[in-house]
Structure formats: C-alpha cells, structure tokens
Write a protein that holds these residues in place. Sequence first.
Motif, PDB file in Angstrom:
ATOM      1  N   GLU A 191     -33.081 -44.401-113.572  1.00  0.00           N
ATOM      2  CA  GLU A 191     -32.284 -43.368-114.248  1.00  0.00           C
ATOM      3  C   GLU A 191     -33.095 -42.084-114.456  1.00  0.00           C
ATOM      4  OE1 GLU A 191     -29.513 -46.595-116.693  1.00  0.00           O
ATOM      5  OE2 GLU A 191     -31.283 -45.744-117.650  1.00  0.00           O
ATOM      6  N   TYR A 192     -34.357 -42.217-114.842  1.00  0.00           N
ATOM      7  CA  TYR A 192     -35.194 -41.009-114.970  1.00  0.00           C
ATOM      8  C   TYR A 192     -35.369 -40.327-113.609  1.00  0.00           C
ATOM      9  CZ  TYR A 192     -36.534 -41.911-119.844  1.00  0.00           C
ATOM     10  OH  TYR A 192     -36.523 -42.088-121.202  1.00  0.00           O
ATOM     11  N   ARG A 193     -35.584 -41.130-112.567  1.00  0.00           N
ATOM     12  CA  ARG A 193     -35.729 -40.539-111.227  1.00  0.00           C
ATOM     13  C   ARG A 193     -34.493 -39.749-110.835  1.00  0.00           C
ATOM     14  NH1 ARG A 193     -38.128 -46.009-108.384  1.00  0.00           N
ATOM     15  NH2 ARG A 193     -40.357 -45.512-108.573  1.00  0.00           N
ATOM     16  N   ALA A 194     -33.338 -40.347-111.070  1.00  0.00           N
ATOM     17  CA  ALA A 194     -32.097 -39.684-110.686  1.00  0.00           C
ATOM     18  C   ALA A 194     -31.903 -38.383-111.476  1.00  0.00           C
ATOM     19  CB  ALA A 194     -30.910 -40.616-110.901  1.00  0.00           C
ATOM     20  N   ARG A 195     -32.351 -38.382-112.739  1.00  0.00           N
ATOM     21  CA  ARG A 195     -32.192 -37.182-113.560  1.00  0.00           C
ATOM     22  C   ARG A 195     -33.065 -36.037-113.042  1.00  0.00           C
ATOM     23  NH1 ARG A 195     -29.519 -37.238-118.435  1.00  0.00           N
ATOM     24  NH2 ARG A 195     -28.520 -39.065-117.551  1.00  0.00           N
ATOM     25  N   TYR A 196     -34.295 -36.370-112.640  1.00  0.00           N
ATOM     26  CA  TYR A 196     -35.130 -35.326-112.022  1.00  0.00           C
ATOM     27  C   TYR A 196     -34.492 -34.814-110.736  1.00  0.00           C
ATOM     28  CZ  TYR A 196     -38.919 -35.863-115.304  1.00  0.00           C
ATOM     29  OH  TYR A 196     -39.656 -35.860-116.462  1.00  0.00           O
ATOM     30  N   ALA A 197     -33.963 -35.754-109.943  1.00  0.00           N
ATOM     31  CA  ALA A 197     -33.355 -35.349-108.686  1.00  0.00           C
ATOM     32  C   ALA A 197     -32.191 -34.396-108.936  1.00  0.00           C
ATOM     33  CB  ALA A 197     -32.892 -36.578-107.906  1.00  0.00           C
ATOM     34  N   LEU A 198     -31.371 -34.712-109.932  1.00  0.00           N
ATOM     35  CA  LEU A 198     -30.235 -33.837-110.243  1.00  0.00           C
ATOM     36  C   LEU A 198     -30.726 -32.426-110.547  1.00  0.00           C
ATOM     37  CD1 LEU A 198     -27.194 -33.429-110.897  1.00  0.00           C
ATOM     38  CD2 LEU A 198     -27.730 -34.087-113.252  1.00  0.00           C
ATOM     39  N   HIS A 199     -31.725 -32.297-111.410  1.00  0.00           N
ATOM     40  CA  HIS A 199     -32.237 -30.967-111.753  1.00  0.00           C
ATOM     41  C   HIS A 199     -32.804 -30.268-110.533  1.00  0.00           C
ATOM     42  CE1 HIS A 199     -31.773 -32.588-115.759  1.00  0.00           C
ATOM     43  NE2 HIS A 199     -32.064 -31.410-116.278  1.00  0.00           N
ATOM     44  N   LYS A 200     -33.530 -31.033-109.709  1.00  0.00           N
ATOM     45  CA  LYS A 200     -34.231 -30.414-108.590  1.00  0.00           C
ATOM     46  C   LYS A 200     -33.316 -30.062-107.424  1.00  0.00           C
ATOM     47  CE  LYS A 200     -39.018 -31.710-109.269  1.00  0.00           C
ATOM     48  NZ  LYS A 200     -39.620 -30.490-108.678  1.00  0.00           N
ATOM     49  N   THR A 201     -32.038 -30.433-107.495  1.00  0.00           N
ATOM     50  CA  THR A 201     -31.112 -29.935-106.483  1.00  0.00           C
ATOM     51  C   THR A 201     -30.768 -28.474-106.713  1.00  0.00           C
ATOM     52  OG1 THR A 201     -29.243 -30.721-107.803  1.00  0.00           O
ATOM     53  CG2 THR A 201     -30.008 -32.173-106.030  1.00  0.00           C
ATOM     54  N   ASP A 202     -31.111 -27.925-107.867  1.00  0.00           N
ATOM     55  CA  ASP A 202     -30.741 -26.538-108.179  1.00  0.00           C
ATOM     56  C   ASP A 202     -31.539 -25.561-107.299  1.00  0.00           C
ATOM     57  OD1 ASP A 202     -29.465 -24.682-110.526  1.00  0.00           O
ATOM     58  OD2 ASP A 202     -31.359 -23.899-109.767  1.00  0.00           O
ATOM     59  N   PRO A 203     -30.858 -24.690-106.568  1.00  0.00           N
ATOM     60  CA  PRO A 203     -31.576 -23.793-105.642  1.00  0.00           C
ATOM     61  C   PRO A 203     -32.486 -22.781-106.340  1.00  0.00           C
ATOM     62  CG  PRO A 203     -29.225 -23.279-105.686  1.00  0.00           C
ATOM     63  CD  PRO A 203     -29.399 -24.550-106.466  1.00  0.00           C
ATOM     64  N   ASP A 204     -32.118 -22.353-107.539  1.00  0.00           N
ATOM     65  CA  ASP A 204     -32.977 -21.386-108.243  1.00  0.00           C
ATOM     66  C   ASP A 204     -34.277 -22.048-108.701  1.00  0.00           C
ATOM     67  OD1 ASP A 204     -31.038 -19.412-107.921  1.00  0.00           O
ATOM     68  OD2 ASP A 204     -30.045 -19.955-109.796  1.00  0.00           O
ATOM     69  N   LEU A 205     -34.169 -23.272-109.174  1.00  0.00           N
ATOM     70  CA  LEU A 205     -35.377 -24.008-109.559  1.00  0.00           C
ATOM     71  C   LEU A 205     -36.249 -24.262-108.331  1.00  0.00           C
ATOM     72  CD1 LEU A 205     -37.097 -25.569-111.596  1.00  0.00           C
ATOM     73  CD2 LEU A 205     -35.593 -27.543-111.271  1.00  0.00           C
ATOM     74  N   GLN A 206     -35.619 -24.635-107.219  1.00  0.00           N
ATOM     75  CA  GLN A 206     -36.388 -24.849-105.989  1.00  0.00           C
ATOM     76  C   GLN A 206     -37.099 -23.568-105.558  1.00  0.00           C
ATOM     77  OE1 GLN A 206     -34.388 -26.722-102.736  1.00  0.00           O
ATOM     78  NE2 GLN A 206     -33.603 -28.425-103.971  1.00  0.00           N
ATOM     79  N   ALA A 207     -36.406 -22.445-105.697  1.00  0.00           N
ATOM     80  CA  ALA A 207     -37.011 -21.174-105.284  1.00  0.00           C
ATOM     81  C   ALA A 207     -38.225 -20.834-106.141  1.00  0.00           C
ATOM     82  CB  ALA A 207     -35.968 -20.053-105.359  1.00  0.00           C
ATOM     83  N   ALA A 208     -38.133 -21.109-107.445  1.00  0.00           N
ATOM     84  CA  ALA A 208     -39.264 -20.811-108.329  1.00  0.00           C
ATOM     85  C   ALA A 208     -40.449 -21.723-108.024  1.00  0.00           C
ATOM     86  CB  ALA A 208     -38.846 -20.937-109.789  1.00  0.00           C
ATOM     87  N   HIS A 209     -40.150 -22.981-107.701  1.00  0.00           N
ATOM     88  CA  HIS A 209     -41.240 -23.884-107.309  1.00  0.00           C
ATOM     89  C   HIS A 209     -41.871 -23.426-105.996  1.00  0.00           C
ATOM     90  CE1 HIS A 209     -41.625 -27.143-110.182  1.00  0.00           C
ATOM     91  NE2 HIS A 209     -40.320 -27.310-110.239  1.00  0.00           N
ATOM     92  N   ALA A 210     -41.036 -22.985-105.079  1.00  0.00           N
ATOM     93  CA  ALA A 210     -41.543 -22.615-103.754  1.00  0.00           C
ATOM     94  C   ALA A 210     -42.320 -21.303-103.775  1.00  0.00           C
ATOM     95  CB  ALA A 210     -40.383 -22.514-102.754  1.00  0.00           C
TER      96      ALA A 210
END
Lengths: 530, 277
Positions: free
Chosen positions: A224-243
């Motif tokens: 459940e924790y893994r899935a919750r991180y995955a849900l957040h990390k699907t966000d393109p703006d968050l991905q862009a900031a990480h990248a």
Amino acid sequence: MLSAARGLAAATATRRSFLSATGAAAALALTGTLPGLVPTGAPTPTNRPLFTLGVASGDPLPDAVVIWTRLAPGPLEPFGGLDDRPIDVDWEVAEDESFGRVVRRGKATARPEYAHSVHVDVRGLRSWRHYFYRFRARGQISPTGRTRTAPAPHDLPAMTLAVASCQAFYDGFYTAYQDVARRDHDVVLFLGDYIYEVGVGPTAGIRNQPVPIDFAGEIFTLDEYRARYALHKTDPDLQAAHAASAWVVTLDDHEVEGNWSGDISEDGLPEPEFLVRRANGFRAYWEHMPLRLDQSADGPSIRLHRHLRFGRTADLSVLDTRQFRDDQPGDGGWLPPDQVSQDPARTITGAEQEHWLLDTLRRSPSRWNVVAQQVAMAQLDRKTGPDLELPMDTWNGYAASRDRVLHGVRDRGVDNFVVLTGDLHRSVAADLRLDFSDPSAPVVGSEFVTTSISSGKDGVDVDATGRALLAENPHVKYQNVQRGYLSCRLDADRWTSQFRVVDKVTTRGGTPSTRASLVVENGRPGIHQV
Amino acid sequence: MKRVIALLGAVPLLVVPAVAHSNVKHHDIELSATPQPVEVVPLPCFPSGRLTLGMTNAGRKPVVADMRVSGEDPLVLSRRQLSSYLPVEQLVTAPLDVTVPRGTAPGSFTVDLAVGRETHKASVVVKPVPPKGPGDNLLLGEQAVASSTHGNMKLCGGVDGNTDSEQWGASGWHDATKGVFPDTYGVDFTAPATVGRITLQTLDSARYPAAAMGVRDVDVRVRTGDTWTTVGQIRGNVQGLREVTFAPVAADSVQVVVLDSNDHGYSRIIELEAFSN
C-alpha cells in the motif's frame, strides 16, 4: 575556473536548453530514440512503458550523485505491473543532454524485492557541474534527468536551493513544481509529507481523476505504501522537478502515520504492530527516493540524518525529528506550554542525533550552516495576550531540545545559522533567539518555513493564526498561508529567500509569483526585508 | 574534456548494486487465511466475505516478503498483493475482501496465496441469494443508489442487512452534503418487484438517538417506468423505525427523499427495507 557569476550563467543556459528538450510535457515521453530500440505497435503486457514514474537524482557530493528510477508498467497495479523476475537496467551519465559525451555508464538490476527500483551511486564525476542521465531497460529509454554535483571542497560558488514540503495529492495540483523546474535550482530540499497515509477518494479530491478503489483506505502494508508513492510520482510536474535538479530529502510524519513519535503510534496501534507499519513506510520511502544504501531501511530503523557539504558555500545537516523523539504533549495540537513541553529530559532529535548535529556544526568551514528539517523551531504563539498557545508537534513541544541546540550553536561559535522547515502548510520567517520571550536576547540564526506544495488547498495570504503569529511573536518577520515553495540563493555575502506562492492549486494553471523576498547578510544575524 | 577522458581510462565504469542484502528464504514464512471457509453472497451490496490474510516469519532474521494473491474465476479480490516487513515470529495481517458477481451459482472456490515457493489455499463458499418472496426484504444486498455518499460511509450501508445502530460507523449510510437537502437513497431493482410496505431505520443509538441525529422529514416513493409515486410522508420524526404501507405496486425503484434531519446536517440511514405486503 569559472567565476561564480559565470558559472551560474552557464548553468542557466544549460537549464534553458535542457527544458526545451525535456520539459514537463516531455517528461512523460517514455521511449527514446536510440537506433533500433524503438518499440513498435500497441502496448502489450511486455512492452508497456516502463518508466512511468520518471527519474530522479539526489544527495550530490563533489564527485558523485545518486540516480534513481523505478520500473512500473502498471504503476497503480499490484507489483507495478511486473512479475517477480529481476530486470537488467543500463544507465549512463553524460556531460551533454544529447549524450554525445558519456562519462559514466553501467548496469544495474531492478529487483522485485525493492519494487523494481534502481539506485545507482555514480562516482568519479567532476565537481559542481551539470550532468545528464538516463536509463534503458527492455529496449526502452527513460526520460532524461539533469543533475549537478556539489562544489569542490574549497570553492565558494553562489548556489540556489528550492525548499518544498507537504504535497497532498487530493488537495491540489503540483503547479509549484513547474516553477521549481523552470527556475534554476542546484538542489531541491524536500522536508517531509511526500505522501499522506490517509485514503484517496475515487476521484482524487480536487483532481477529479479516477483512482482505483484500492486507494480509498488508510495504508499500513508495504504494497500500500508503494502504491501511494507510485500514485504521487505519476504527476508530470513532480516528475519534471525531480528530473531538473538533485534532491535532498527527509521524511516527516505522513510518510508513516500522522503525528507518530518514535515508537508510538498516534492511531493507538500496539508497538509491535506500529513498528511493522513504520518499517513498511521506511522501506517504501527508500525505494522511491534518490538515496544511498546508507539511508536504506533496516526494518523499523532508517538513518536519514546526514551531512552534505557544498564547497565552502554551505554545510547542510539533514535531520530526522520523528524517529527518535519523545511523544508530543497532548495530541500535538496548539496548547499552552506545560511541564511536559518544558521537561528538560525530553528530546525531539534523540541524544545521538543532537550530539551529531552540534558536532557537525562545530566542524563546518562553510559560510552558511544550514539545517534542513521537518517542524518549526521558532516559538510560534498564536494566543492574543500574555498567555501562550504553541504547536506541540514542533520544537515548541520540546523546549529543552530547542534550547540545547540554540545554545549549542551559540557556544560553538556557529555563525550564519539557517534552519529550513516544512510541515506547517504556511510560510513563516523568524529569527531564532536564545530566549524567545526576550526581544533583546541574542539572535543566533534564522528560520525559513516553506509552505506546502498542495496540502490545504488554495489558502489565503493571511488568516487569524497568521495575524496572531505576527502580533504575538516579535521574532516572526513574515507569514503567508498560500501554497508554494522557497527559492533561495546563497553566496559569500548574502542569503536570499524568495517565498514563491501560487495563486491557486485547486485548478490547473495557477500563477506563481514572489510574495516576499527576505535576506540574511553574512555575519549579521537576523532576517531583513529587501 | 581531457580530464573526463583520463578519468574514463583510469577508473572502470562503476556499477553499484541496487541492493546489498542477502537473499530472503521464503520457505520460512507461514501463510494463513481466516475464517475458513469464508462465505459470500452474489449480490452487489451484500457484505463481502472478509478474509484476514496472515504471514508469520518462522526464520531467525526479519525479512520483507511479497505475497501474491490470486482467486479462481469468478472471485473478485480487494487486493492481489500483500507485502510487509516481517519480524521474527510475529503474525502480520491484512484484510482481503472477496465478492462475486450477481448471478454466480453456489459453489466452492479457491484463493491462492504465494510467497516465493510457499503457497496456501483458502476456500470461499458462494451461498445462494436469500429468498425474495412474501415477507422477505426485497432490498437486502441489492445495488444502492444515493444522491451522494460521505467518504467515511459506505453506499451499501443502508441495504446490507445490518440494522444495529451501535454499528453505525461500519454499517450505516449518510450523504456527503452537510446541511444541504434533499438527499436521496434507495435501490433500483434489476426486474420489477411488487412492493406494498417500506421500513426506514434511521440512526438511533444510545449515544446518537434518532430525536437528535435521525432523519426528520422524509418522502417515501416508488418508481414505475418513468413515474415516481410518493407512497408515504414522514414529518417531524423522532423515532428509529418508521413504516409506510400502501396498495402493492410493481416497482422499478424504491427511494427515500430526506428533506431534513433532526440535526439539520446529514441524512443518516442504518437500513432501508421493502416488502411485498
């Protein structure tokens, strides 16, 4: 060598061309264009996009940085849509974003027992320069990330920091991260509440996006924790900031459970059950963050307090004020100080971390001595009149712990002491005084509390609590209750904190702007308005 | 550039393994599922069969284990994975809710649990649908339809057969729109049913009596084709149980329209039932 100013200009130029190729929209492009490696045809279980959660980098050293990804063709499905076989992953690091000058490459294994995440500690890099990195697995190329190593030990370049916290998925869009990615930040600090453990409704709150029913409940187990991180990390703006930048992260309460303290569950779980839950939260945290093995969870223990040096510009001490703290007074809400909150035996850091912190600060040769941590250190009284009402989940509930640190800073001659904080869903800037009840007491440092990225929805400029904070606490110089982040620039002479706020996060397309710009001058304790 | 090439020549490309932990021996993990067998009824709002899945680490060192959960067709499972840190000799559990589609014939089915090579089978018994003849509650387990449902409540809570207000949190329904009325709650039948009596039970517990928290003003109505007919009106209610009787009609839907509640906040229903006479 480039001067600091020219170095920044070069970085900005690199930034601009990087964004033109891999901006927020392109971050979702999941396959690359190496000859002969382009998958064709409709996605099938075996050739669905693997790099759905983006890439990240973190904890830069002068010669190294961690690069991260997780393979998940079905990010919200069990096991991320993968079976239990390990997957070979190639990685490469280049000086240029077209990967013409690759300086490091190698192979890693995405293992099912770590949710097919990949953490590579890339060594042998040159100091204080940008690199581009990407991964390849099963013929697919990841999005490209950009990162930057730390400055060489004796250099004192200007550097830029973004500081973020609290990104409730269902409360708002991550518009602030578009701004984080767009502006040039050498490092992004994330200070906790990357996920929330409570349920996400079937339409993800204000996002109005369908979310599987599995996400409706509070999370306890590792899947459940893994899935919750995955849900957040699907966000393109968050991905862009990480990248776009190297991140340095620590966790707060909601990565495990709201207001947990040490071995104590605020939900009343018995300790053995809570420690299993904590271990699950810690494990999933490491799996999804660009952290070294030193920071991986050992059951219910994790070592997140650590030290990073950025030349002689900044020494950064990252804290964990959750794992080793005593229980909060009351329920952790706003309460008058009492015997518990003033108890000299209580601690928010634990004795070992407190000793480590003061020792680390004492040894620092840097211009800026920065502590990145979770909860407000400055006294924050919100009750009008002589009585006090303080947020007990913060250092305010651990007054002796705070006194030991602030006196320790003074006694060790630590200057240019800056504390960076999250948690409050509110921007605050405050002087740190040896005695908060005495406006003439020495100022030993400054605290900048970043607001939330999204938690709390749109917010307002000032609310009743904000008015009280400004009126009751002479050391509080600024507050705001909108969403956003802190954008900081530090050089040999000056620390500048820009409070970036977004006018709305409950709809897409909010506009970021600088609500306040506050300065600390080298050698002159205290926050000043520009 | 020169420096980079020199580095590349001098230092072999570095690969740091993603993990440096020893392999987990999953044969030391004991799997469990209780109760056995678990029973399910093939109706959309009938309470699901709830299994408690368990893993116990019988080895000497703590491990992290990933359990795969799969079910025989036509079982619908609320989770297909259970992963957790497992201390030594400590049972770690998580719920698994099992449902089956309407129309599933009675029978026995299997849920498979697997951690590595360790496997465990759990039995699910599909029961017959309860009779819906004269004297039987026609709404039991049927698909509920509501104007809205609060995030803490279950849409099915008002037709799940549990009439106990003391179990309100687990088994009741209320709307999501505090202070806004009307709210509607009812059932759309899959085939027309003859209805002549409807009972409405609102929240009425020792702590939350109907006079304080229950529904106050309600219209009870049935739909035939496109036409709604109000078959009863309740006004100023302070009781937990109210009944409406009327000349039996062939109905496609049964619905209550809550116009107000005694706290003027939410429309709280612990159970709605309908009978042919």
